[in-house]
Structure formats: C-alpha cells, structure tokens
Design a protein around this motif. Structure first.
Motif, PDB file in Angstrom:
ATOM      1  N   SER A  69       2.414  -2.658 -18.454  1.00 39.61           N
ATOM      2  CA  SER A  69       1.013  -2.564 -18.047  1.00 39.61           C
ATOM      3  C   SER A  69       0.785  -1.408 -17.090  1.00 39.61           C
ATOM      4  CB  SER A  69       0.554  -3.878 -17.374  1.00 39.61           C
ATOM      5  OG  SER A  69       1.318  -4.139 -16.214  1.00 39.61           O
ATOM      6  N   TRP A  90      -7.478  -4.143 -15.317  1.00 40.86           N
ATOM      7  CA  TRP A  90      -6.774  -4.128 -16.599  1.00 40.86           C
ATOM      8  C   TRP A  90      -6.481  -5.532 -17.102  1.00 40.86           C
ATOM      9  CZ3 TRP A  90      -2.643  -0.317 -14.327  1.00 40.86           C
ATOM     10  CH2 TRP A  90      -3.293   0.868 -13.945  1.00 40.86           C
ATOM     11  N   PHE A  91      -7.070  -6.517 -16.463  1.00 33.64           N
ATOM     12  CA  PHE A  91      -6.847  -7.907 -16.854  1.00 33.64           C
ATOM     13  C   PHE A  91      -8.201  -8.614 -16.971  1.00 33.64           C
ATOM     14  CE2 PHE A  91      -3.143  -6.343 -14.709  1.00 33.64           C
ATOM     15  CZ  PHE A  91      -2.068  -6.874 -15.406  1.00 33.64           C
ATOM     16  N   ARG A  92      -8.196  -9.704 -17.706  1.00 33.52           N
ATOM     17  CA  ARG A  92      -9.414 -10.488 -17.894  1.00 33.52           C
ATOM     18  C   ARG A  92      -9.057 -11.973 -17.808  1.00 33.52           C
ATOM     19  NH1 ARG A  92     -10.989  -6.090 -17.423  1.00 33.52           N
ATOM     20  NH2 ARG A  92     -12.487  -4.906 -18.674  1.00 33.52           N
ATOM     21  N   LYS A 138      -9.871 -15.630 -20.018  1.00 36.05           N
ATOM     22  CA  LYS A 138     -10.356 -16.077 -21.316  1.00 36.05           C
ATOM     23  C   LYS A 138     -11.806 -16.522 -21.232  1.00 36.05           C
ATOM     24  CE  LYS A 138      -6.032 -17.497 -23.548  1.00 36.05           C
ATOM     25  NZ  LYS A 138      -5.304 -18.619 -24.180  1.00 36.05           N
ATOM     26  N   ARG A 139     -12.570 -16.161 -22.234  1.00 37.11           N
ATOM     27  CA  ARG A 139     -14.000 -16.445 -22.223  1.00 37.11           C
ATOM     28  C   ARG A 139     -14.300 -17.929 -22.238  1.00 37.11           C
ATOM     29  NH1 ARG A 139     -17.577 -12.161 -21.190  1.00 37.11           N
ATOM     30  NH2 ARG A 139     -16.584 -10.231 -21.893  1.00 37.11           N
ATOM     31  N   VAL A 194      -5.422 -13.073 -18.880  1.00 37.91           N
ATOM     32  CA  VAL A 194      -4.846 -12.342 -20.001  1.00 37.91           C
ATOM     33  C   VAL A 194      -4.818 -10.873 -19.630  1.00 37.91           C
ATOM     34  CG1 VAL A 194      -5.546 -13.995 -21.791  1.00 37.91           C
ATOM     35  CG2 VAL A 194      -7.106 -12.163 -21.118  1.00 37.91           C
ATOM     36  N   LEU A 249      -4.930  -6.687 -20.856  1.00 46.31           N
ATOM     37  CA  LEU A 249      -5.518  -5.806 -21.867  1.00 46.31           C
ATOM     38  C   LEU A 249      -4.454  -4.838 -22.358  1.00 46.31           C
ATOM     39  CD1 LEU A 249      -8.987  -4.899 -20.291  1.00 46.31           C
ATOM     40  CD2 LEU A 249      -8.467  -6.651 -21.991  1.00 46.31           C
ATOM     41  N   GLN A 285      -7.267  -4.792 -26.464  1.00 49.24           N
ATOM     42  CA  GLN A 285      -7.175  -6.158 -26.956  1.00 49.24           C
ATOM     43  C   GLN A 285      -6.616  -7.086 -25.871  1.00 49.24           C
ATOM     44  OE1 GLN A 285      -8.292  -7.099 -30.030  1.00 49.24           O
ATOM     45  NE2 GLN A 285      -8.984  -4.967 -30.237  1.00 49.24           N
ATOM     46  N   GLU A 286      -7.154  -8.295 -25.821  1.00 48.03           N
ATOM     47  CA  GLU A 286      -6.667  -9.279 -24.866  1.00 48.03           C
ATOM     48  C   GLU A 286      -5.385  -9.915 -25.394  1.00 48.03           C
ATOM     49  OE1 GLU A 286      -9.674 -12.097 -23.952  1.00 48.03           O
ATOM     50  OE2 GLU A 286     -10.989 -10.653 -22.954  1.00 48.03           O
ATOM     51  N   GLU A 287      -4.345  -9.935 -24.550  1.00 47.68           N
ATOM     52  CA  GLU A 287      -3.052 -10.499 -24.933  1.00 47.68           C
ATOM     53  C   GLU A 287      -2.572 -11.453 -23.853  1.00 47.68           C
ATOM     54  OE1 GLU A 287      -0.432  -7.219 -25.439  1.00 47.68           O
ATOM     55  OE2 GLU A 287      -1.431  -6.446 -27.240  1.00 47.68           O
TER      56      GLU A 287
END
Length: 548
Positions: free
Chosen positions: A25, A162-164, A166-167, A174, A176, A181-183
């Motif tokens: 990352s 650089w992170f999110r 979950k919706r 998660v 990016l 893409q979310e991983e």
C-alpha cells in the motif's frame, strides 16, 4: 525454534508469508494512492465545511482527511496540543507481561521484549497515534525473516485517504488497490488503530471534526484582525481634482495618492468633502480580536487535552492547576491502554503465531507511566506485620525500595558486624531432649515452653517465701512466673494483628498465616497440670477451713 509453515489468519485463510514481506500500500503517483493532496481549507466557509463533513459521513472521507491535515499545518495551537497528547503516549514505558508461567510463555514474552528494543519504535508509535486527530489510522507491517525468526522489520504509516469502510456498515475497513478497487485487508499485514473521541462511526469520531470549526472561526477573526492591524493608525490620503478633469488625469491622481503608502487612499472632486469619524473605543476593539482567538484556542485545548491550564497558563483558582494536570494524566492513561489493546491484537498475536503457531495465551504489551508508590505508607503498613512475625522475602523488600543485595566486598551502610546476624526465622534443631519448640507459624519469640509442666509436676517445690502463703497462692505464683510471660508475648502478637486487620476475614487469614500449625503436644500437659494444681489447692483450702 518451532515454526508453523502454514498459519491461518483471523479471516480463516492461510497467511501468505511472501505477501507479508512486500509493501502493498505504498504511495504511487498517478493512482488513487497519490501522495499529492488537495487544499480544501483554501477559501473555506461554513457551508463548504458542512458539505465536507457530510461527504465523510456518507463514506467519502478524502476531503475531510485533507482538511484535518491542513489545520495541523495552519493552526500552531492545534498542532501543539495534538502533538503533546501523541508524544505523551509514544514515550511511555512499555513492559511485557507473559501469558503465563510456563517456559514457553516466558519465551514468547522474551522474544517480544527483544523486538521492542528497536530505536524506531517511538517514531512508529507516534505515527500510529495519528488516529487521535483523525479518529483512526492505518499502519502497514513489513515483515522479515532472520535466524529463523519472522518479525515486523518496519511499521510504515499509510495515508488514511487510501482506505475506505464498507458501504453496508461504514465500519469494516478495506484498502484501495492502485486501480481504485476496494479489497479486504490481508491478515497480519495492517494495524488498524481506531481512537475515538466520541462514540459512533469511525468517520465521525475524530477530534479534527471539532477542531475544524474552531479553526474556521479563528481564521475569520485572524483575517479581520490582520486587516485592522494593517490599516490602524495609517493616514488617509485624499487627492482633489477640479472641474473638467479628464479620466486620464483622475487615474494619474489616484495612482499618486495610492503609491504613497498602504491602501487607504481616495480621490474626490475639489468641490466635494468626506468626513471621517473615528470610534472612541478603538483601543478596546483591538483586544476583542485577541480575546476571541484565545477563547477559541481554549476550546481546542479542552477538546484535545481535557483542560486548559497546561497550555494556556490559566489555573482558574488555587489547586486547579494540579487538578487539570490530573485530567491530562487520565487521558494519557486511557490512550496508553487503548494503544496497548490495539497492538496486542494486531501486532503481538500475529508475531507469536507466525513463530510458534496459535497459542492459548499470548504475552501482553502494557503502555503506561510507572505509578509512583508511597513507600512511607507501605513501610508503615508492613513493619508492624514483620514485627508480629510475618516472614517477608528480603529480595522483595529490596525490589520495592529499588535497592540491590550487597555483594562480596561492598561497603555495607547501616549496622556493621563481622559476624552476620543470626537468622531469626530459622527453625531450631529439635529432639527428645529439646526444652523449647518454636511455633511453625514463624512468630519471633513466641515459643511453647514445657518448663511450666515440669515445674508444676516436680516433687520438690521452690524455696518458700519468707512469709507463709497458702498453697493456692504458691501454685498461682509458680504458674505466673513460668507460663504467663510466654502468654503475654503470644497475646501481644495477636493484638498487633487485630489492630492491623480491617475485617474479621482478614484477621482470620492473618492468624492462619502466622500460626499454620501450632505445636500442641505440650499443651494438654500444661492444662492437666493446671487443673490438677487448681483441684489440689481447692482441697487444701477446704481442709484448712475444716480444721479451723
């Protein structure tokens, strides 16, 4: 060292050792992990700030995180108090508690202690504590293998942009990928550190959400203050032109007065007049800007440190400075415990599992300031028990006092003697001819002496006193002379225990500890002799009365 070739992570999937050694990352320009950020603080107004915070609430935290970064750069007070809070924890002493007393559990703790000696650890902990301001942080662990030991060689701070989350729950983190893409976060790869200032979603729990508002209001006040300071006391230049002056001549006149100094310049027709009325309270109005900025800084201090006395030098009354410091220490203690729990879960467990496999118990990191102990109070509470016969390890006392045992050749401070003092707690040799038997409870000077039994059973009585006394008085005096001193010693020890105990249960435990096994073989003889003496004395008294 026993190593497990295949380890299952918390997700249930095998941990890829090769992936642990790579940086997955790192920053990369031209992707979503670009180190270049925007500047949402430029031209920020209340409406724009509210929109930024709403976007974060809905799962898009980029602008909020960039704004949080900017206010640390632009507000010296916020930078100072936030840095104080982070540095207070990052420099605390770190100790390791083994998961148990078995050799393997002690070995795991020793391995962890060796890893904690790294010089980079303080800086790495400071980076993890970026979560204090933003509400959470991400740190990538880059692992290495050396001498059969798999260990984190580096802890790299990663930009939270650089992170999110979950919706579906805005709770599960998660990462990016370079393509956006979310991983899922790989097992044993990241330290996710949530440090909430309030309950709720991670995106709404950071101190920066409060600090952005105080910073915005202070920015408006500082701008007005700067304008006022620039123009205050400057003379107003007024240029006058006559009738029929052309526009080109007016421009020339204005440039002339404007170039003299500052921005306070104007041009008017000669036939016109401008009246300037100055405010009488202009002096007090200059303090208004400062007072507002100071007040806003105090609100930031309260939000970050829980008090103002350690940053704004305002105690507010006698003794409150100490109370404010205690509030700051409470926050420091809570941050240390929270960071310990985060590291134990995300770093210590993977560290042990990667080298020894899953365990029933794991060592624990403890990040805390050593508690200052009142040694005088401890001594006052301990000395009476020692005097009552409680046996205490000398090494334990020396450790409590921070002293070491003297070694051969050391100059001894205190009582000096060529011959070391005799051990008072050592049990004496006993045999059939032993005249004294020490209680096994360990009380000093409390012994069961069979001499009273021999004295009471002896056929020859001691020399009679000069004045005639009754047989009862003689037997009583003989019993008091032999048995009562020892009884007084015993009762004195028990009295000390009674005074030092705070409850009946504690007294019972103390008595059992001091007298685990009473040496009672002689007790029946003493009691029998006493009863016999009392009976004989009674008979003698009756006979004397009958003869009389």
């Amino acid at each position: 060292m026993k190593r497990t070739t295949k380890v299952l992570g918390p997700s249930g999937a095998p941990v890829e050792v090769s992936l642990l050694k790579e940086e997955i990352s790192a920053a990369q320009i031209g992707t979503v992990r670009s180190p270049i950020s925007a500047y949402p603080a430029d031209g920020l107004d209340p409406v724009s700030l509210a929109n930024i915070l709403r976007q974060a609430d809905q799962g898009d935290p980029v602008a909020y995180l960039e704004l949080a970064e900017q206010i640390e750069e632009r507000d010296p007070h916020y930078l100072a108090v936030l840095g104080t809070r982070k540095r207070a924890v990052s420099q605390l002493e770190i100790t390791v508690e083994p998961g148990g007393e078995s050799p393997e559990e002690v070995r795991h703790a020793d391995m962890l202690r060796d890893w904690l000696k790294r010089d980079e650890l303080t800086a790495e902990l400071f980076e993890i504590l970026d979560a204090v301001g933003k509400g959470y942080s991400f740190t990538e662990m880059v692992w290495d293998v050396d001498g059969g030991l798999t260990y984190p060689s580096r802890l790299e701070w990663r930009d939270p942009r650089w992170f999110r989350f979950k919706r579906e729950d805005l709770k599960t983190p998660v990462m990016l990928s370079a393509s956006g893409q979310e991983e899922p976060l790989p097992d044993f790869k990241f330290i996710f550190a949530p440090m909430k200032a309030k309950s709720g979603l991670y995106l709404r729990s950071g101190l920066a959400r409060v600090a952005t508002w105080t910073w915005l209001f202070k920015a408006y006040t500082q701008r007005d203050w700067a304008i006022f300071t620039q123009t205050y006391g400057q003379p107003i230049r007024v240029g006058k032109y006559g009738p029929g002056t052309s526009e080109a001549e007016k421009d020339t006149l204005f440039n002339a007065v404007a170039d003299i100094a500052g921005d306070c310049a104007a041009i008017i027709p000669a036939s016109m007049a401008i009246e300037f009325i100055s405010a009488d309270n202009v002096g007090s109005s200059t303090d208004h800007y400062k007072e507002r900025c100071v007040w806003l800084d105090q609100q930031t201090s309260k939000a970050v440190l829980g008090q103002t006395a350690t940053t704004d030098a305002e105690t507010g009354g006698m003794g409150s400075g100490k109370e404010h410091r205690e509030v700051q220490e409470d926050i420091e203690r809570a941050d240390g415990r929270l960071l310990s729990a985060i590291l134990n879960q995300s770093l210590v467990r993977p560290f042990v599992i990667m080298n020894f496999g899953p365990q029933r118990t794991y060592p624990k990191l403890v990040i805390a300031r050593p508690e200052a102990e009142d040694l005088k109070a401890w001594s006052d509470a301990t000395v009476p028990w020692v005097q009552a016969g409680l046996r205490v390890s000398q090494d334990e006392v020396l450790n409590k006092l921070g002293l070491s045992s003297p070694k051969k050749g050391d100059v001894i401070v205190g009582i000096s003697s060529e011959k070391p003092p005799e051990e008072t707690n050592a049990a004496p040799d006993t045999d059939e001819n032993t005249s004294e038997t020490e209680f096994k409870g360990g009380l000093k000077g409390v012994k069961a002496d069979p001499a009273p039994v021999a004295a009471l059973q002896a056929e020859t009585a001691p020399q009679p006193p000069s004045e005639a006394i009754s047989p009862i008085e003689a037997l009583t005096a003989r019993f008091e002379a032999s048995a009562l001193p020892e009884m007084h010693k015993l009762l004195g020890s028990v009295e000390v225990m009674v005074n030092a105990s705070t409850s009946l249960e504690e007294l019972r435990e103390n008595l059992l500890s001091a007298f685990p096994e009473l040496n009672t073989p002689e007790l029946p003889g003493v009691m029998a002799a006493a009863i016999l003496a009392a009976s004989a004395g009674g008979r003698a008294a009756v006979e004397e009365e009958a003869d009389g």
